[in-house]
Design a protein around this motif. Sequence first.
Motif, PDB file in Angstrom:
ATOM      1  N   ASN A 262       0.724  -1.350   0.016  1.00 39.69           N
ATOM      2  CA  ASN A 262      -0.066  -0.092   0.186  1.00 39.69           C
ATOM      3  C   ASN A 262       0.725   1.144   0.029  1.00 39.69           C
ATOM      4  OD1 ASN A 262      -2.257  -1.480   0.067  1.00 39.69           O
ATOM      5  ND2 ASN A 262      -2.288  -1.489   2.170  1.00 39.69           N
ATOM      6  N   ALA A 263       1.969   0.914   0.669  1.00 39.67           N
ATOM      7  CA  ALA A 263       2.893   2.402   0.729  1.00 39.67           C
ATOM      8  C   ALA A 263       3.443   2.553  -0.377  1.00 39.67           C
ATOM      9  CB  ALA A 263       4.035   2.405   1.968  1.00 39.67           C
ATOM     10  N   SER A 264       3.844   1.364  -1.151  1.00 40.92           N
ATOM     11  CA  SER A 264       4.332   1.685  -2.630  1.00 40.92           C
ATOM     12  C   SER A 264       3.415   2.328  -3.576  1.00 40.92           C
ATOM     13  CB  SER A 264       5.034   0.221  -3.117  1.00 40.92           C
ATOM     14  OG  SER A 264       5.981  -0.050  -2.335  1.00 40.92           O
ATOM     15  N   ALA A 265       2.374   1.869  -3.536  1.00 42.34           N
ATOM     16  CA  ALA A 265       1.241   2.432  -4.414  1.00 42.34           C
ATOM     17  C   ALA A 265       0.842   3.670  -4.008  1.00 42.34           C
ATOM     18  CB  ALA A 265      -0.126   1.633  -4.030  1.00 42.34           C
ATOM     19  N   MET A 266       1.004   4.203  -2.762  1.00 44.75           N
ATOM     20  CA  MET A 266       0.680   5.600  -2.271  1.00 44.75           C
ATOM     21  C   MET A 266       1.767   6.417  -2.784  1.00 44.75           C
ATOM     22  SD  MET A 266      -0.589   5.404   1.511  1.00 44.75           S
ATOM     23  CE  MET A 266      -0.667   7.121   1.821  1.00 44.75           C
ATOM     24  N   ILE A 267       3.288   5.928  -2.693  1.00 46.39           N
ATOM     25  CA  ILE A 267       4.470   6.650  -3.399  1.00 46.39           C
ATOM     26  C   ILE A 267       4.277   6.973  -4.839  1.00 46.39           C
ATOM     27  CG2 ILE A 267       6.766   6.580  -3.422  1.00 46.39           C
ATOM     28  CD1 ILE A 267       6.984   5.426  -0.940  1.00 46.39           C
ATOM     29  N   HIS A 268       3.706   5.775  -5.533  1.00 48.26           N
ATOM     30  CA  HIS A 268       3.668   5.870  -6.896  1.00 48.26           C
ATOM     31  C   HIS A 268       2.847   7.061  -7.186  1.00 48.26           C
ATOM     32  CE1 HIS A 268       1.713   4.708 -10.786  1.00 48.26           C
ATOM     33  NE2 HIS A 268       3.053   4.254 -11.064  1.00 48.26           N
ATOM     34  N   ASP A 269       1.425   7.141  -6.495  1.00 48.72           N
ATOM     35  CA  ASP A 269       0.410   7.951  -7.048  1.00 48.72           C
ATOM     36  C   ASP A 269       0.837   9.398  -6.507  1.00 48.72           C
ATOM     37  OD1 ASP A 269      -1.084   5.803  -7.553  1.00 48.72           O
ATOM     38  OD2 ASP A 269      -2.304   5.877  -5.761  1.00 48.72           O
ATOM     39  N   LEU A 270       1.615   9.479  -5.627  1.00 58.93           N
ATOM     40  CA  LEU A 270       2.260  10.840  -5.016  1.00 58.93           C
ATOM     41  C   LEU A 270       3.272  11.107  -6.075  1.00 58.93           C
ATOM     42  CD1 LEU A 270       2.612  10.387  -1.158  1.00 58.93           C
ATOM     43  CD2 LEU A 270       1.133  11.946  -2.433  1.00 58.93           C
ATOM     44  N   SER A 271       4.066  10.353  -6.628  1.00 56.41           N
ATOM     45  CA  SER A 271       4.969  10.554  -7.719  1.00 56.41           C
ATOM     46  C   SER A 271       4.469  11.270  -8.901  1.00 56.41           C
ATOM     47  CB  SER A 271       5.964   9.294  -7.858  1.00 56.41           C
ATOM     48  OG  SER A 271       6.549   8.962  -6.839  1.00 56.41           O
ATOM     49  N   ILE A 272       3.288  10.528  -9.314  1.00 54.76           N
ATOM     50  CA  ILE A 272       2.659  11.131 -10.474  1.00 54.76           C
ATOM     51  C   ILE A 272       2.119  12.445 -10.231  1.00 54.76           C
ATOM     52  CG2 ILE A 272       0.462  10.711 -11.756  1.00 54.76           C
ATOM     53  CD1 ILE A 272       1.021   7.684 -11.547  1.00 54.76           C
ATOM     54  N   GLN A 273       1.454  12.533  -9.067  1.00 48.92           N
ATOM     55  CA  GLN A 273       0.914  14.101  -8.472  1.00 48.92           C
ATOM     56  C   GLN A 273       2.191  15.053  -8.507  1.00 48.92           C
ATOM     57  OE1 GLN A 273      -1.347  13.933  -4.819  1.00 48.92           O
ATOM     58  NE2 GLN A 273      -1.757  15.970  -4.894  1.00 48.92           N
ATOM     59  N   TYR A 274       2.981  14.483  -8.102  1.00 52.34           N
ATOM     60  CA  TYR A 274       4.215  15.709  -7.900  1.00 52.34           C
ATOM     61  C   TYR A 274       4.709  15.916  -9.163  1.00 52.34           C
ATOM     62  CZ  TYR A 274       8.938  17.150  -7.151  1.00 52.34           C
ATOM     63  OH  TYR A 274      10.219  17.922  -7.299  1.00 52.34           O
ATOM     64  N   ASN A 275       4.798  15.025 -10.139  1.00 57.33           N
ATOM     65  CA  ASN A 275       5.336  15.337 -11.473  1.00 57.33           C
ATOM     66  C   ASN A 275       4.354  16.400 -12.379  1.00 57.33           C
ATOM     67  OD1 ASN A 275       7.512  13.748 -11.444  1.00 57.33           O
ATOM     68  ND2 ASN A 275       6.462  11.879 -12.092  1.00 57.33           N
ATOM     69  N   ARG A 276       2.987  16.194 -11.933  1.00 57.19           N
ATOM     70  CA  ARG A 276       1.979  16.864 -12.619  1.00 57.19           C
ATOM     71  C   ARG A 276       2.013  18.313 -12.286  1.00 57.19           C
ATOM     72  NH1 ARG A 276      -3.425  12.840 -12.353  1.00 57.19           N
ATOM     73  NH2 ARG A 276      -2.764  11.467 -14.192  1.00 57.19           N
ATOM     74  N   VAL A 277       2.091  18.535 -10.844  1.00 58.28           N
ATOM     75  CA  VAL A 277       2.140  19.814 -10.160  1.00 58.28           C
ATOM     76  C   VAL A 277       3.484  20.460 -10.692  1.00 58.28           C
ATOM     77  CG1 VAL A 277       2.643  20.984  -7.752  1.00 58.28           C
ATOM     78  CG2 VAL A 277       0.673  19.175  -7.944  1.00 58.28           C
ATOM     79  N   ARG A 278       4.732  19.588 -10.793  1.00 56.00           N
ATOM     80  CA  ARG A 278       5.928  20.379 -11.223  1.00 56.00           C
ATOM     81  C   ARG A 278       5.809  20.679 -12.531  1.00 56.00           C
ATOM     82  NH1 ARG A 278      10.814  18.336 -13.159  1.00 56.00           N
ATOM     83  NH2 ARG A 278      12.572  19.490 -12.540  1.00 56.00           N
TER      84      ARG A 278
END
Length: 309
Positions: A262-278
């Motif tokens: 679950n943590a890996s999935a959350m990090i993956h989703d946050l990475s996508i969100q981070y890239n979008r925000v950036r």
Amino acid sequence: MANTREIQSRMKSIQDTMKITNAMYMISSTKLRKAKKNLEETEPYFYTLQTMVSRIVRHLPEIDNKYFDERKDKPAEEKTTGLVVVTADKGLAGAYNHNVLKMAEEQMQKAGQTGKYKLFVVGELGRQYFGHRGIEVAEQFHYTAQNPTLHRARIITETILEQFQAEQLDEVYIIYTNMVNSVTTEPQMMRLLPIIKERFITKDGQDLSMYQEPLVMTPSPKAVLDNIVPDFVMGYVYGALVESFCSEQNARMMAMEAANKNASAMIHDLSIQYNRVRQAMITQEITEVIAGAKAQKKKKKARKEVLSN
């Protein structure tokens, strides 16, 4: 939408938690291997005791002993049932504790309908659970759930044997978790006392597949049983403690593995969100630069027109 700093902070927090869950997974796997090894090393001794009791009962099916006394003459409403409930000292093990406590409550209700019951609890979570509900615990065995040893099993066995012999207990059951395999665990209840002789003999009173060797018991069959049965019961208690400990570690490993996924999935989703925000920030910066360049260009053009006029 959260900014990049907030997203990075959340990702770092999840990664730090993953370090803890990974460490707990490794610790549980080490404890599981050690517990299995200890159980395998002691099993032959208790299997030998079981075989010895079986031989005695097979040769003397009519033998009477205090450990076989089912107290049929005693009214059901006057009987006291002892329940040894094995839980954990810690949580973070999925439904491990919940399943055992649920079975314990069911057996308490059954025992309460016909007679009385006494609770003997192994594990801090079990003590807290019954304490919060105002249920009296006759005795709690500290430091046993996380360290199941023969010494601690002997303490539990001596306690219930003393009360059984004093007729303070008429039946004793142990409720623990059995590890069926590396994936499946299930709560189980096993009768410790009185011992059922039918477990050791067939319908015709003997096991024909076994060689009927002569058996000499000194000084007497009663004395032999009085010495063997306590260790025999202790073997069941120790086996239940180790099985529960293995089940707890296995459940914690599965819980930590699920947490890591679950943590890996959350990090993956946050990475996508981070890239979008950036990417949005970069796009906004480019847009602002272009808008500023156009404004400067218009300003220069207007100044030239003023100068030419």
